[in-house]
Scaffold this motif. Structure first.
Motif, PDB file in Angstrom:
ATOM      1  N   ALA A  66      -7.570   1.142   5.054  1.00  0.00           N
ATOM      2  CA  ALA A  66      -6.881   0.728   6.071  1.00  0.00           C
ATOM      3  C   ALA A  66      -7.766  -0.130   7.105  1.00  0.00           C
ATOM      4  N   ARG A 111      -2.820  -1.531  10.691  1.00  0.00           N
ATOM      5  CA  ARG A 111      -3.044  -1.987   9.245  1.00  0.00           C
ATOM      6  C   ARG A 111      -2.772  -0.580   8.372  1.00  0.00           C
ATOM      7  N   ILE A 112      -2.440  -0.965   7.229  1.00  0.00           N
ATOM      8  CA  ILE A 112      -2.208   0.140   6.363  1.00  0.00           C
ATOM      9  C   ILE A 112      -3.174   0.030   5.034  1.00  0.00           C
ATOM     10  N   ILE A 120      -2.148   4.701   7.916  1.00  0.00           N
ATOM     11  CA  ILE A 120      -1.989   3.492   8.985  1.00  0.00           C
ATOM     12  C   ILE A 120      -2.779   4.001  10.030  1.00  0.00           C
ATOM     13  N   HIS A 176       0.785  -1.206  -0.029  1.00  0.00           N
ATOM     14  CA  HIS A 176       0.150  -0.070  -0.053  1.00  0.00           C
ATOM     15  C   HIS A 176       0.795   1.216  -0.143  1.00  0.00           C
TER      16      HIS A 176
END
Length: 365
Positions: free
Chosen positions: A275, A253-254, A362, A154
């Motif tokens: 995300a 998480r991104i 993020i 990402h």
């Protein structure tokens, strides 16, 4: 693998007090720091000394805790800075740590890989040689991140050299020819070559499409996940690749999106939702509090118009268009995230389609 993420404010380019406090409290283990991405209040140009100054100050802090000289810290930690905090943008740094602790439950969580290219000769800056070297470096970072599917990548941050008067003189002394003799004018070539390197590594373009005459010219060739910056403070290309992997035990998480123009609020929301942030309309305070960091590019419209309205970004002789664009994009993002400490850098050569720009976020799970 567990990736940690911390964002620290900076009162000036030498201010490392917030990271020092996190280390003193035991929240951050300096031995686990692997990368830093930040914004300084410099001019963002070829002569922006604040980037190197900030790097030195963080290296001295970390080196003091690890018992290492500043030069050794620079070999083990990647430092990526973008100068220019126009408008509401706030100077800050995002610190990344990596450890072997934690248990991966098989869900997609933040993973990262790092790799550094060989030194790029002045005559290679902005050329096919740099494209290929960056592509090879990105592939090494992808393997280190344990990401098998390119769709799970990402954000790829690449920082590399631009041309300086000294490096141009070095090329001259060896009879080598550079893509330009203008240091600031070398930035589009350098950024473009690095972006095409990411695109090549991730299969977004093919090798036979990469020729000398397309770099910084044919914007139909691009990557959707790279953010590239060029500076005079380094001579190699540093690659930080971020994505999600089932092998990660991170608490984050991104995701990413595409800004269709400088006022694309929907593109910001799409990156946050990519995300994993769930919200309706605009995030409330609690939801916004889960947004750790946002990384975006800013660009003036090549037509000089946004949504039919004329602007003067490209014709202003007093303020460079990149500074206009960073200020505008930063304000739009901050209005949604409720936090002006955002990484926004200028110049989108081969980073999304013409007039577009990448954005990544993020989020804490």
């Amino acid at each position: 693998m567990k990736i940690g993420v911390w964002k620290v404010a900076m009162a000036n380019p030498s201010d490392v007090s917030e990271l020092a406090g996190l280390i003193d409290k035991g929240a951050v283990n300096p031995a686990e720091i692997v990368a830093l991405i930040g914004k300084t209040e410099g001019n963002g140009g070829a002569n922006d000394f604040t980037r190197g100054y900030a790097t030195l100050c963080y290296q001295l802090l970390i080196g003091r805790h690890l018992g290492l000289p500043q030069e050794e810290v620079g070999k083990r930690i990647a430092f990526v800075w973008s100068g220019g905090t126009e408008g509401v943008l706030s100077p800050h740094a995002t610190i990344f740590t990596r450890s072997s602790e934690g248990f991966a439950d098989g869900t997609l969580r933040l993973a990262m890989g790092m790799a550094i290219s060989r030194k790029i000769a002045p005559e290679e800056v902005g050329t096919v040689a740099q494209v290929k070297e960056v592509a090879a470096t990105v592939r090494r970072a992808l393997a280190e991140a344990a990401i098998a599917d390119g769709a799970d990548v990402h954000y790829v941050q690449v920082k590399g050299p631009l041309l300086t008067p000294a490096s141009i003189s070095d090329a001259d002394a060896r009879g080598a020819v550079t893509v330009t003799r203008d240091p600031n004018g070398s930035k589009p070539y350098a950024r473009g070559a690095m972006a095409l390197g990411v695109a090549l590594a991730l299969g977004e373009v093919s090798e036979d499409q990469i020729t000398a005459d397309v770099i910084a010219r044919d914007m139909a060739l691009f990557t959707s996940v790279a953010s590239t910056s060029a500076g005079g403070e380094l001579s190699d290309c540093e690659v930080l690749l971020f994505g999600n992997s089932p092998s990660s035990a991170s608490d984050f998480r991104i995701g990413h999106g595409i800004l269709k123009d400088a006022i694309d609020a929907d593109g910001v929301r799409a990156a946050l939702q990519s995300a994993g942030l769930v919200f309706e309309g605009t995030p409330n305070a609690e939801q916004a509090g889960r947004i750790v960091s946002v990384f975006a590019k800013a660009e003036a419209s090549p037509t000089g118009r946004i949504r039919g309205r004329r602007n003067t970004m490209l014709s202003d002789a007093d303020i460079n268009y990149e500074r206009h664009a960073r200020a505008a994009v930063g304000a739009v993002i901050a209005s949604i995230t409720l936090d002006p400490a955002i990484f926004v850098s200028g110049g989108t050569e081969h980073q999304c389609g013409p007039g577009e720009a990448p954005i990544a976020a993020i989020v804490r799970i």
